[in-house]
Design a protein around this motif. Structure first.
Motif, PDB file in Angstrom:
ATOM      1  N   LEU A  11       0.813  -1.208   0.000  1.00  0.00           N
ATOM      2  CA  LEU A  11       0.000   0.000   0.000  1.00  0.00           C
ATOM      3  C   LEU A  11       0.850   1.261   0.000  1.00  0.00           C
ATOM      4  CD1 LEU A  11      -2.711  -0.998   2.645  1.00  0.00           C
ATOM      5  CD2 LEU A  11      -2.840  -1.183   0.156  1.00  0.00           C
ATOM      6  N   GLN A  12       2.089   1.179   0.424  1.00  0.00           N
ATOM      7  CA  GLN A  12       2.908   2.367   0.596  1.00  0.00           C
ATOM      8  C   GLN A  12       4.008   2.456  -0.454  1.00  0.00           C
ATOM      9  OE1 GLN A  12       3.746   1.430   4.769  1.00  0.00           O
ATOM     10  NE2 GLN A  12       2.639   3.270   5.370  1.00  0.00           N
ATOM     11  N   SER A  13       4.099   3.626  -1.046  1.00  0.00           N
ATOM     12  CA  SER A  13       5.110   3.876  -2.064  1.00  0.00           C
ATOM     13  C   SER A  13       6.496   3.967  -1.447  1.00  0.00           C
ATOM     14  CB  SER A  13       4.775   5.185  -2.793  1.00  0.00           C
ATOM     15  OG  SER A  13       5.874   5.632  -3.548  1.00  0.00           O
ATOM     16  N   TRP A  14       7.495   3.616  -2.228  1.00  0.00           N
ATOM     17  CA  TRP A  14       8.881   3.757  -1.793  1.00  0.00           C
ATOM     18  C   TRP A  14       9.208   5.215  -1.449  1.00  0.00           C
ATOM     19  CZ3 TRP A  14      12.443   0.091  -0.733  1.00  0.00           C
ATOM     20  CH2 TRP A  14      13.757   0.512  -0.537  1.00  0.00           C
ATOM     21  N   ASP A  15       8.489   6.150  -2.032  1.00  0.00           N
ATOM     22  CA  ASP A  15       8.826   7.567  -1.934  1.00  0.00           C
ATOM     23  C   ASP A  15       8.120   8.302  -0.802  1.00  0.00           C
ATOM     24  OD1 ASP A  15      10.436   7.702  -4.511  1.00  0.00           O
ATOM     25  OD2 ASP A  15       8.528   6.901  -5.215  1.00  0.00           O
ATOM     26  N   ILE A  16       7.348   7.599   0.036  1.00  0.00           N
ATOM     27  CA  ILE A  16       6.668   8.288   1.128  1.00  0.00           C
ATOM     28  C   ILE A  16       7.694   8.770   2.154  1.00  0.00           C
ATOM     29  CG2 ILE A  16       4.505   7.017   0.840  1.00  0.00           C
ATOM     30  CD1 ILE A  16       5.311   5.306   3.250  1.00  0.00           C
ATOM     31  N   PRO A  17       7.433   9.912   2.806  1.00  0.00           N
ATOM     32  CA  PRO A  17       8.424  10.469   3.737  1.00  0.00           C
ATOM     33  C   PRO A  17       8.395   9.848   5.127  1.00  0.00           C
ATOM     34  CG  PRO A  17       6.552  11.951   3.538  1.00  0.00           C
ATOM     35  CD  PRO A  17       6.295  10.822   2.565  1.00  0.00           C
ATOM     36  N   ILE A  18       7.417   8.976   5.423  1.00  0.00           N
ATOM     37  CA  ILE A  18       7.326   8.360   6.742  1.00  0.00           C
ATOM     38  C   ILE A  18       7.841   6.930   6.699  1.00  0.00           C
ATOM     39  CG2 ILE A  18       5.373   9.802   7.420  1.00  0.00           C
ATOM     40  CD1 ILE A  18       3.538   7.420   6.838  1.00  0.00           C
ATOM     41  N   GLY A  19       7.956   6.310   7.863  1.00  0.00           N
ATOM     42  CA  GLY A  19       8.430   4.937   7.937  1.00  0.00           C
ATOM     43  C   GLY A  19       7.441   3.945   7.341  1.00  0.00           C
ATOM     44  N   SER A  20       7.944   2.811   6.903  1.00  0.00           N
ATOM     45  CA  SER A  20       7.104   1.797   6.270  1.00  0.00           C
ATOM     46  C   SER A  20       7.664   0.416   6.546  1.00  0.00           C
ATOM     47  CB  SER A  20       7.042   2.036   4.757  1.00  0.00           C
ATOM     48  OG  SER A  20       6.609   0.884   4.066  1.00  0.00           O
ATOM     49  N   ASN A  21       6.811  -0.488   7.021  1.00  0.00           N
ATOM     50  CA  ASN A  21       7.234  -1.868   7.231  1.00  0.00           C
ATOM     51  C   ASN A  21       7.789  -2.469   5.950  1.00  0.00           C
ATOM     52  OD1 ASN A  21       6.173  -1.590   9.823  1.00  0.00           O
ATOM     53  ND2 ASN A  21       5.170  -3.579   9.776  1.00  0.00           N
ATOM     54  N   ALA A  22       7.052  -2.313   4.860  1.00  0.00           N
ATOM     55  CA  ALA A  22       7.435  -2.963   3.604  1.00  0.00           C
ATOM     56  C   ALA A  22       8.796  -2.478   3.120  1.00  0.00           C
ATOM     57  CB  ALA A  22       6.368  -2.709   2.538  1.00  0.00           C
ATOM     58  N   ILE A  23       9.067  -1.192   3.259  1.00  0.00           N
ATOM     59  CA  ILE A  23      10.355  -0.652   2.809  1.00  0.00           C
ATOM     60  C   ILE A  23      11.488  -1.194   3.675  1.00  0.00           C
ATOM     61  CG2 ILE A  23      11.722   1.462   2.632  1.00  0.00           C
ATOM     62  CD1 ILE A  23       9.134   2.888   1.775  1.00  0.00           C
ATOM     63  N   ASP A  24      11.282  -1.204   4.985  1.00  0.00           N
ATOM     64  CA  ASP A  24      12.323  -1.734   5.875  1.00  0.00           C
ATOM     65  C   ASP A  24      12.563  -3.225   5.627  1.00  0.00           C
ATOM     66  OD1 ASP A  24      13.004   0.614   7.307  1.00  0.00           O
ATOM     67  OD2 ASP A  24      11.187   0.440   8.496  1.00  0.00           O
ATOM     68  N   ILE A  25      11.491  -3.966   5.392  1.00  0.00           N
ATOM     69  CA  ILE A  25      11.631  -5.391   5.096  1.00  0.00           C
ATOM     70  C   ILE A  25      12.362  -5.590   3.769  1.00  0.00           C
ATOM     71  CG2 ILE A  25      10.309  -7.458   4.441  1.00  0.00           C
ATOM     72  CD1 ILE A  25       8.243  -6.587   6.581  1.00  0.00           C
ATOM     73  N   ALA A  26      12.016  -4.788   2.770  1.00  0.00           N
ATOM     74  CA  ALA A  26      12.675  -4.888   1.466  1.00  0.00           C
ATOM     75  C   ALA A  26      14.181  -4.675   1.602  1.00  0.00           C
ATOM     76  CB  ALA A  26      12.075  -3.879   0.498  1.00  0.00           C
ATOM     77  N   ARG A  27      14.565  -3.693   2.383  1.00  0.00           N
ATOM     78  CA  ARG A  27      16.001  -3.418   2.559  1.00  0.00           C
ATOM     79  C   ARG A  27      16.703  -4.596   3.235  1.00  0.00           C
ATOM     80  NH1 ARG A  27      17.681   1.577   1.301  1.00  0.00           N
ATOM     81  NH2 ARG A  27      16.189   3.306   1.186  1.00  0.00           N
ATOM     82  N   GLN A  28      16.040  -5.209   4.195  1.00  0.00           N
ATOM     83  CA  GLN A  28      16.634  -6.361   4.871  1.00  0.00           C
ATOM     84  C   GLN A  28      16.733  -7.560   3.940  1.00  0.00           C
ATOM     85  OE1 GLN A  28      18.095  -6.542   7.885  1.00  0.00           O
ATOM     86  NE2 GLN A  28      17.724  -4.345   8.151  1.00  0.00           N
ATOM     87  N   PHE A  29      15.657  -7.841   3.199  1.00  0.00           N
ATOM     88  CA  PHE A  29      15.676  -8.952   2.249  1.00  0.00           C
ATOM     89  C   PHE A  29      16.815  -8.783   1.249  1.00  0.00           C
ATOM     90  CE2 PHE A  29      10.891 -10.348   2.293  1.00  0.00           C
ATOM     91  CZ  PHE A  29      11.013 -10.695   3.628  1.00  0.00           C
ATOM     92  N   ALA A  30      17.032  -7.527   0.808  1.00  0.00           N
ATOM     93  CA  ALA A  30      17.994  -7.252  -0.257  1.00  0.00           C
ATOM     94  C   ALA A  30      19.449  -7.380   0.187  1.00  0.00           C
ATOM     95  CB  ALA A  30      17.745  -5.860  -0.827  1.00  0.00           C
ATOM     96  N   ARG A  31      19.676  -7.612   1.455  1.00  0.00           N
ATOM     97  CA  ARG A  31      21.054  -7.799   1.908  1.00  0.00           C
ATOM     98  C   ARG A  31      21.662  -9.060   1.313  1.00  0.00           C
ATOM     99  NH1 ARG A  31      21.091  -6.742   8.338  1.00  0.00           N
ATOM    100  NH2 ARG A  31      23.317  -7.050   8.001  1.00  0.00           N
ATOM    101  N   GLU A  32      20.820 -10.106   1.140  1.00  0.00           N
ATOM    102  CA  GLU A  32      21.351 -11.360   0.588  1.00  0.00           C
ATOM    103  C   GLU A  32      20.413 -11.986  -0.445  1.00  0.00           C
ATOM    104  OE1 GLU A  32      24.248 -13.294   3.778  1.00  0.00           O
ATOM    105  OE2 GLU A  32      22.181 -13.277   4.510  1.00  0.00           O
ATOM    106  N   ASN A  33      19.445 -11.215  -0.906  1.00  0.00           N
ATOM    107  CA  ASN A  33      18.533 -11.654  -1.960  1.00  0.00           C
ATOM    108  C   ASN A  33      18.296 -10.493  -2.910  1.00  0.00           C
ATOM    109  OD1 ASN A  33      17.380 -14.387  -0.702  1.00  0.00           O
ATOM    110  ND2 ASN A  33      17.402 -12.850   0.930  1.00  0.00           N
ATOM    111  N   ARG A  34      17.695 -10.758  -4.052  1.00  0.00           N
ATOM    112  CA  ARG A  34      17.335  -9.680  -4.973  1.00  0.00           C
ATOM    113  C   ARG A  34      15.863  -9.314  -4.750  1.00  0.00           C
ATOM    114  NH1 ARG A  34      19.071 -10.811 -10.987  1.00  0.00           N
ATOM    115  NH2 ARG A  34      17.700 -12.609 -10.680  1.00  0.00           N
ATOM    116  N   VAL A  35      15.573  -8.020  -4.819  1.00  0.00           N
ATOM    117  CA  VAL A  35      14.229  -7.541  -4.495  1.00  0.00           C
ATOM    118  C   VAL A  35      13.762  -6.528  -5.544  1.00  0.00           C
ATOM    119  CG1 VAL A  35      12.803  -6.298  -2.822  1.00  0.00           C
ATOM    120  CG2 VAL A  35      14.583  -7.875  -2.013  1.00  0.00           C
TER     121      VAL A  35
END
Length: 397
Positions: A11-35
């Motif tokens: 539901l939340q765009s990458w470009d929103i100025p507030i925190g987002s579960n999905a964005i934080d999860i994406a960054r964690q996944f991308a440490r050792e996977n492609r996202v």
């Protein structure tokens, strides 16, 4: 879990100025996977009536071909904006008409996402759906992922915007997902009758900005407010916060200052709280200044109103308070029981009143250190590892 490909829609765009579960999860996944993180598409209503927010500005630029749809954020992380419009479906009556246009949207969205994923060389991808009930409802049919994971981080059903369709659609989406992961026990309890592979994975919090050992300057807006300051920082919304409890508590503690920082909805903006001399509303503050203001509080509050919207929510702000070592008082819920050894849990103004006194009298360095250590265990790194462990188990034959 390493070397996998993930597609995330939410539901939340990458470009929103507030925190987002999905964005934080994406960054964690991308440490050792492609996202591949897919922003929600621009709909017709938003094109003509939407506010000029960062996410709308970006999506309009892509739609007008003034910006490329695909951006690479890090070595393993890409963000995709969709260069076309979709129908604004929420206003349609529930049933066949809504389903027809929603399916049309889904088909167009995931045909494009599938092509973008192919260009990146993604294979056997895992689709992670962040509460996106409408636009990801037919993703299993059109995206054809190796695994479909529904992430239920909020109960959308009580909200007026979602009421018309979500009560019917969400159980169906849960049923056809391979795995359902939730950030609280209550949210998982709702999902489990519809899908036995439903689990509470807890919540992650970005605590990197919260340094309890730092020396913070007292903000000018708080310099004239006497101690002790009992404070809250966040959205001041009458659907989530108990205005009457706050009013009663402030009346009982006339020599204590109650500081509510954040934007107010209409109920709070016109509430009798504003007539009390010991209640202060300094307004919204930039996210990067939250620790500075939090450090000025002697006690932190989360005076949650108990209803369908809040009952299963994980209170991220409580972890942030604890990360600063602050005494915290909060409304008791099933989810808050997780915090019972470190937070004063209350159910009425009498208990809140007693907790304020206890929080001020009992605080010491040993308790502060315990709160900080407890909050540190809820990092996004730890939470993402838990999520990935459930996905890994599901992938194994």
């Amino acid at each position: 879990m390493k070397g996998n490909d993930f597609i995330i829609t939410g539901l939340q765009s990458w470009d929103i100025p507030i925190g987002s579960n999905a964005i934080d999860i994406a960054r964690q996944f991308a440490r050792e996977n492609r996202v591949l993180y897919v922003n929600s598409p621009l709909d017709i209503m938003t094109l003509y009536k939407g506010k000029p927010t960062p996410e709308n500005t970006r999506r309009k630029a892509v739609y007008k071909k003034e910006a490329a749809p695909l951006r690479q954020i890090t070595e393993n992380l890409w963000v995709l904006d969709l260069p076309f419009l979709v129908w604004s479906v929420n206003g349609f009556p529930d049933g066949p008409v809504f389903d027809f246009f929603n399916k049309w949207n889904n088909r167009r969205i995931f045909n494009y996402v599938r092509k973008a994923a192919a260009e990146l060389g993604f294979k056997n991808y895992i689709h992670f759906i962040d509460n996106d009930i409408y636009r990801s409802f037919y993703s299993r049919e059109y995206l054809k992922p190796a695994l479909s994971v529904y992430y239920r981080r909020d109960n959308l059903q009580p909200f007026a915007y979602w009421k018309k369709h979500v009560a019917r659609l969400e159980p169906l989406l849960i049923q056809k997902s391979d795995l359902v992961l939730c950030n609280s026990a209550d949210l998982a309890a709702f999902a489990r009758p519809h899908n036995s592979s439903s689990f509470d994975v807890g919540q992650g919090v970005d605590l990197s900005a919260y340094n309890p050992k730092a020396v913070y300057t007292l903000p000018d807006e708080l310099s004239t407010i006497p101690e002790p300051r009992i404070g809250y920082i966040g959205d001041i919304n009458s659907l989530r916060l108990d205005a009457e409890l706050l009013h009663a508590l402030a009346l009982r503690k006339p020599h204590y200052s109650f500081v509510m920082i954040g934007g107010q909805d209409k109920v709070f903006a016109t509430h009798p709280l504003h007539q009390l001399p010991n209640v202060y509303f300094p307004g919204s503050i930039p996210k990067n200044r939250v620790p500075e203001y939090m450090a000025a509080f002697q006690v932190c509050l989360n005076p949650q109103l108990i209803n369908e919207i809040t009952i299963g929510n994980y209170p991220r702000k409580v972890d942030e308070y604890l990360a600063m070592g602050k005494p915290v008082i909060a409304t008791r819920t099933n989810t808050m029981e997780l915090f019972r050894d470190h937070v004063y849990l209350c159910i009425n103004v009498e208990e809140y009143s007693g907790a304020v006194e206890a929080a001020l009298e009992d605080n010491n360095h040993n308790l502060e250190d315990k709160r900080i250590a407890f909050a540190a265990g809820h990092s996004w790194e730890n939470n993402a590892a838990t999520i990935l462990s459930y996905i890994q188990k599901k992938l194994k034959p």
